[in-house]
Write an enzyme that holds these catalytic residues in place. Structure first.
Site, PDB file in Angstrom:
ATOM      1  N   ASP A  19       0.818  -1.216   0.000  1.00 17.63           N
ATOM      2  CA  ASP A  19       0.000   0.000   0.000  1.00 17.63           C
ATOM      3  C   ASP A  19       0.849   1.261   0.000  1.00 17.63           C
ATOM      4  O   ASP A  19       1.970   1.278   0.513  1.00 17.63           O
ATOM      5  CB  ASP A  19      -0.888   0.033   1.246  1.00 17.63           C
ATOM      6  N   HIS A 165       3.604  -2.273   3.275  1.00 17.13           N
ATOM      7  CA  HIS A 165       3.595  -0.896   2.756  1.00 17.13           C
ATOM      8  C   HIS A 165       4.913  -0.580   2.055  1.00 17.13           C
ATOM      9  O   HIS A 165       5.979  -0.917   2.569  1.00 17.13           O
ATOM     10  CB  HIS A 165       3.365   0.100   3.892  1.00 17.13           C
TER      11      HIS A 165
END
Length: 204
Positions: A19, A165
């Site tokens: 992400d 992430h």
């Protein structure tokens, strides 16, 4: 109004997802890691970041990874107006289409903040809405490589979707943990696939 965290399949396949990118420092490192193990991943990108680093986004696509919609500016979707929510998704959808030549099939709401009103918009865009099993890893908080590994290993299985992430701040712990996990899992016989590939796998 389902958020998909795991796909019901008997095949030894797992989807790594990332992400908040693309990020010019960390995203390319991940691409190299997956190339080493002949795997692919799904990158849930922010529109803002695609505008800043279009070459990095294009590199993800060229190297045959999937790009999903993670909104334009990363708001809590349930706390903004429906018009603003729609704009967040439509603008990013358009940017991803410019990079890949095709519309994204998957999205992940920032903070996994989701309700029926937001669902009406994601349904209009025909997205599969994707969560993950290893939320406890909290790699965004720099909890240490061992914590990321231990929390994630507990969630490994056929059809698991894992969340990490590649954007916002220092992601060096994530890089190291993913490097270790990808090698471990491929040695154990797991295929590392995109979310859309996982969704198409048969149950048995």
């Amino acid at each position: 109004m389902e958020i998909i965290r795991r796909v019901s399949t008997s095949q030894k396949a797992i989807a790594f997802t990332f992400d908040d990118g693309p990020n010019p420092i960390y995203t390319p490192q991940l691409l190299d890691i997956f190339e080493e193990v002949s795997g692919h991943a799904t990158f849930f990108m922010m529109g803002k970041q695609i505008e800043l680093y279009p070459e990095t986004a294009l590199d993800v696509h060229v190297r045959k990874h999937e790009i999903g919609n993670h909104s334009y500016s990363h708001p809590y979707m349930t706390q903004i107006s429906l018009d603003a929510c729609e704009r967040e998704l439509f603008d990013t959808d358009r940017l991803i289409t410019q990079v890949t030549g095709g519309r994204p099939a998957v999205m992940r709401p920032p903070y996994l903040d989701y309700n029926l009103e937001v669902h009406a918009i994601t349904a209009k865009l025909e997205y599969h809405v994707i969560g993950a099993l290893n939320g406890e890893a909290k790699d965004w908080g720099m909890p240490g490589v061992e914590h990321i590994l231990d929390s994630t290993r507990k969630q490994v299985g056929c059809g698991s979707i894992l969340l990490f992430h590649d954007g916002f701040g220092d992601r060096s712990q994530t890089i190291e943990a993913v490097r270790i996990l990808t090698k471990e899992l491929t040695k154990e016989g797991y295929q590392l696939v995109t979310v859309s590939e996982l969704l198409q796998m048969p149950e048995s």
